[in-house]
Structure formats: structure tokens, C-alpha cells
Design an enzyme around this catalytic site. Sequence first.
Site, short mmCIF file in Angstrom:
data_model
loop_
_atom_site.label_atom_id
_atom_site.label_comp_id
_atom_site.label_asym_id
_atom_site.label_seq_id
_atom_site.Cartn_x
_atom_site.Cartn_y
_atom_site.Cartn_z
N LYS A 180 -24.37 97.16 59.41
CA LYS A 180 -22.93 97.31 59.03
C LYS A 180 -23.39 98.74 58.02
O LYS A 180 -24.04 98.78 57.27
CB LYS A 180 -22.66 96.40 57.85
CG LYS A 180 -20.85 96.08 57.91
CD LYS A 180 -20.26 97.46 57.27
CE LYS A 180 -20.23 97.32 55.77
NZ LYS A 180 -19.83 98.64 55.02
N GLY A 238 -24.82 92.12 45.82
CA GLY A 238 -25.98 91.43 46.37
C GLY A 238 -25.96 90.13 45.98
O GLY A 238 -26.22 89.05 46.76
N GLU A 255 -32.52 94.79 48.02
CA GLU A 255 -33.32 95.87 47.60
C GLU A 255 -32.02 96.43 46.58
O GLU A 255 -30.96 97.04 47.11
CB GLU A 255 -33.49 96.73 48.73
CG GLU A 255 -34.69 96.39 49.55
CD GLU A 255 -35.92 96.85 48.70
OE1 GLU A 255 -35.86 97.32 47.67
OE2 GLU A 255 -36.83 96.55 49.17
N CYS A 289 -31.66 105.02 44.12
CA CYS A 289 -31.77 103.60 43.16
C CYS A 289 -32.94 103.97 42.23
O CYS A 289 -32.95 103.04 41.14
CB CYS A 289 -31.80 102.56 44.22
SG CYS A 289 -33.15 102.85 45.29
N GLU A 385 -26.86 101.18 35.20
CA GLU A 385 -27.19 102.12 36.17
C GLU A 385 -25.85 103.31 36.11
O GLU A 385 -24.86 103.03 36.09
CB GLU A 385 -27.13 101.58 37.71
CG GLU A 385 -27.85 102.49 38.59
CD GLU A 385 -27.82 101.71 39.98
OE1 GLU A 385 -27.10 100.69 40.59
OE2 GLU A 385 -28.90 102.07 40.94
P1 NAD Z 1 -22.46 98.56 47.33
O1 NAD Z 1 -23.22 97.26 46.88
O2 NAD Z 1 -21.19 99.09 46.80
O3 NAD Z 1 -22.38 98.69 48.91
C1 NAD Z 1 -23.63 98.63 49.67
C2 NAD Z 1 -23.10 98.00 50.89
O4 NAD Z 1 -22.60 96.83 50.96
C3 NAD Z 1 -22.00 98.97 51.66
O5 NAD Z 1 -22.22 99.10 53.15
C4 NAD Z 1 -20.64 98.20 51.24
O6 NAD Z 1 -19.69 98.16 52.28
C5 NAD Z 1 -21.32 96.64 51.54
N1 NAD Z 1 -20.63 95.78 50.85
C6 NAD Z 1 -19.68 95.62 49.85
N2 NAD Z 1 -19.21 94.67 49.52
C7 NAD Z 1 -19.66 93.78 50.40
C8 NAD Z 1 -19.52 92.19 50.55
N3 NAD Z 1 -18.82 91.45 49.74
N4 NAD Z 1 -20.32 91.44 51.64
C9 NAD Z 1 -20.99 92.42 52.55
N5 NAD Z 1 -21.34 93.65 52.35
C10 NAD Z 1 -20.58 94.09 51.16
O7 NAD Z 1 -23.71 99.82 46.86
P2 NAD Z 1 -23.31 101.59 47.15
O8 NAD Z 1 -22.34 101.87 46.29
O9 NAD Z 1 -23.08 101.81 48.45
O10 NAD Z 1 -24.91 101.76 46.56
C11 NAD Z 1 -25.25 102.17 45.63
C12 NAD Z 1 -26.18 100.87 45.20
O11 NAD Z 1 -27.37 100.71 46.00
C13 NAD Z 1 -26.79 101.29 43.86
O12 NAD Z 1 -26.93 100.25 42.95
C14 NAD Z 1 -28.30 101.53 44.16
O13 NAD Z 1 -29.08 101.52 43.32
C15 NAD Z 1 -28.42 100.54 45.45
N6 NAD Z 1 -29.59 100.77 46.21
C16 NAD Z 1 -30.87 100.22 46.20
C17 NAD Z 1 -31.84 100.80 46.98
C18 NAD Z 1 -33.10 99.98 46.98
O14 NAD Z 1 -33.74 100.43 47.99
N7 NAD Z 1 -33.38 99.41 45.96
C19 NAD Z 1 -31.46 101.90 47.70
C20 NAD Z 1 -30.36 102.74 47.89
C21 NAD Z 1 -29.16 102.26 46.76
#
Ligand code: NAD
Length: 481
Positions: A180, A238, A255, A289, A385
Amino acid sequence: MSHIFENNKALNFVAGTWLPGDDNKFLDIEDPATHETIARCALASTKSLDLAIKGARNSFERGDLVNMRPVERSQLMFSIANEIREIADDGAEVLCRESGKTLSDAKDEFIEAALYFEYYGGIADKIEGKSIPLGPDYIDYTVYEPYGISAQIIPWNFPVSLAARSMAPALAAGNSVIVKSPELDPLALSMLGHALQKAGVPEGSVSILNGIGDDLGAKLVASKDIDQVVFTGSVPTGQSILKSCVNEVVPALMELGGKSAAIVFEDADVDQVVDSVKSGIFFNAGQVCSCLSRLLVCDELYEEVLDRCYSLSESLVIGHGLDNPDLTPIISEKQLKEIENKIERAISEGAKLVTGGKRLDRTGHFMSPTILSNVKPGSYIAQEEIFGPVLCVMTFKTEDEAIQIANGTEFGLVSGVFTKNLSRAHRTASALKSGQVFVNEWFAGGMATPFGGIKKSGFGREKGTEALYNYVRTKNIAIRL
Ligand code: NAD
């Protein structure tokens, strides 16, 4: 825009075919530096999701990947890498414009994606079990089997390389994958679908769907017919996804975010520290991240390091990603507003604004490079964050105090130590509660080094040979002769 998009519209790669959403719903994808709509992205319908799941299941049950001779699966991974390299220039331009990142970082993302397929291609034929001695009347051995369907949710900050980071080991191990894409910048990831198709991935073994997180994303992870969830994104998302995994008893890899700290001891090389601050917090406008969010500097070096960080921030060239500046825009107005609010709260809680602190007076979601000093370890800005180019500087007196501050958040993704004393580096690294520790260079490490968090930064590891074992489960076969 890339010729790959039909009439400037990115479609969904659904079990081998490209489909628009049935409801004809689209997202306008904006260039964060200009606010210009650069292309439209078709949102996948629930019907497309069902087709993707059915295609993935059929491919897995047919054994398209898992019954392929391992050496042929390796070759397929290398072909995918070649196709990704073919589209890297076109793809980098698309990624640069939709995410705001520099053209050169966008190109690096495509190259990194190719490298992931090469890395896991190199071990696809070396996933070896073991033989366990049980005495002369028995033969006992273990085999590693793929889970089945790996559902993968990708964030917007590195959509191409993070998707490849999870897809490559999953496919190398023989799983089907449904991805996705992130709603803010799905276009370049959709191009990856074309590369996979051109390389000849078996029909159904890969789908890449565009959709809104709490709609299509939530439906995908709640499906009764997936076998694993791989999530990269924020802690709240998450947590919500984990609830679906609990319901269906589906294993998950998480992650999540970070609030990482670097500790600068009095014998640190200040040039190394400043170089690391530049890449650690200003690369990708701090939307990383594992960014260097908290800089803990010993009393002895505090003024010098703060001065040098200030000069660094003043020297940064800010601009459109296509011009490869030092600092690029924030992905969206919403994110920019959140960053501003967090800085305001930090100041109200006693932090001192050394520089920056507000958006730039120009078109685009540009945030000024920001440094806050006098940050209290327990304050909001030191705990949450930020996901922007905001450095929080703190001071400490003793090694124990530094470790305590560094470990004093809910996160545990990465951390850093700057010292010339190897014993102290080793001792501190072992005391730091994070999945990875960088010594004397932020982001040291690479494709082969396992990456992932502890505490609220998540669980499981990506990258390296270790990641492969997230995508297989062990079966034991015990034979009485
Ligand atoms: P987010 O959690 O808002 O979204 C991430 C993904 O999840 C998107 O594709 C979104 O559409 C999807 N999503 C949102 N709600 C959902 C649900 N209820 N069910 C299933 N999917 C859903 O995060 P973001 O704003 O896109 O990214 C930033 C965050 O990601 C930061 O917290 C960052 O630290 C983290 N991050 C972690 C890593 C790692 O490897 N640890 C790498 C990159 C980013």
C-alpha cells in the site's frame, strides 16, 4: 511527468494488470516546493484489493516463487534490480517533484532500491536450514518457509527505497507481496511496479495499490487472507494496525518512529560532529525516522558545537529539490504546521530559539533550519518526534548523565556517540537502548547492517541477512527411520 503514467495518471498494479479505481477516485499529487499538481493517482477500489489478495494467494499456492529453483529466484531479483536501474533517472525526477527531496537523493533512492534486490538476490539461494542430531534412528532437520502473503504499508519519506527494503527479502524468500503506497507521494513507487512487471515477476506475486491509510490500508491489514504485516510508519498507526494483527493472529514487523540522540564527549572531533548534524537533521529536511534529533554535548564543548551548528544552519542553501540544495521543503502544509506548533510549545516550555523556528516567506512548504538550545530532557520537544529540520541541543556533565538522557524517551531506534576513546565508545554503545548505535558518523552502516527499533520504535529488523528471517518461518521435520 514520466511517460509511464497514462494521461498523467498513476494506476494501480493489481495482480499483473494496471487498473484505475472502480469508483474513479483520484488523489492530486502536489509538488511541495511549488504547490503545483504534478499528476493524479487513481485510488484502488475494494474490488482491486480483493483481486490483489486473490492473485497473491493463487500465485503463492501455485508455488510461482517458492517452487522456482532458488538460483532462478536469485536471477529474477537481479533482473528486477536491472529494471529499476533503467528507470532510475525518470523515477528520480518524479520522486523529487512529488516528495520535495533533492534530485540526487531521489536518484540514490532508486539505486538503493536496486541494491536491495541485488543484496537479497544474492542470498535467495542460500536460505539454508539445519540438521539436528537425534541419534541413529532419526533424521531431523529444519526448513525455512515463506509466510504466504506479506502485506506491506509504506510511509512517504522514502517511498521507493523503503518499499524495496521490505519487498526484496519477502520475494527472495518466496512470498507474495501486496504494497500500500503512501498517499502523499505514490507516483515513483508506482513506477517501481512497472520495473517489477518488466522483469517478469509472476502474475499476482506483486501488487502495488494506492489508497488512503485508514481506508484501504486498514482493510488490507484487517484481511483474513494475509499472512504477515510489515509496517513502516508512525507509532499511532502501528498501534492501530497491531490491533488488526491481534484479531487475526497475524505476525507483524513494526518499523516505527524515533527520537534519536547523539552524545558528544569532550574528546570528540568537532568536524565529524558538524558533518553528522548536517546529514543527521537537515538531510531530507529532517523527515527521517532515524534523524539526529537530540544533540547532547558535554559542558566543555557546548559553546563551540552550538556556534558551529549555528554557522552550518546559516550556510544551508534552501530550494527546489531539482536544484539539489542542502535543504528541501516539508512534504505538506499539515506537517509544516505541526512542526511550527511543536517549536512554539518548546519555547513556551523554556527552550531557547537559536535560529529558525518558522516557515520561510516563499511559495512551498519550506521550514527554516531550526536550532533549539536549553532543551530540558523531559520536555515535550525532547520527547516527541518532530519530523522536520529541528535540532534540540542539550548539555551534560557525566557519561552516566548523558546515557540517562539519551535513553530517557519512549523510543529506541538509533543513537550516536562521538569520542576518540574506543573503550568509552564501546561502553556507551552497549549502554544505549536502541537498535543501532553510530560511532563518530551518523548514518554509518549500510545495506548489510540490520536496522530496527526497541521500545516504541518497534520490533523486528530490516536490512542485512537478519531481515530475511522476518519473511520466513521455521518448520521442523522429525523422521523416525
Ligand atoms: P503514518 O503512520 O501516518 O503512515 C504510514 C503509512 O500507513 C501510510 O501509507 C498510511 O497511508 C498508512 N496508514 C495510515 N493509517 C493506517 C491504518 N489505520 N491502517 C493501515 N495503514 C494506515 O506515517 P507517515 O507520516 O507516512 O511516516 C512518518 C512516520 O514513519 C514517522 O513516525 C517515522 O519515524 C516513521 N518511519 C519509520 C521508519 C523505520 O524504518 N523505523 C522509516 C520511515 C518512517
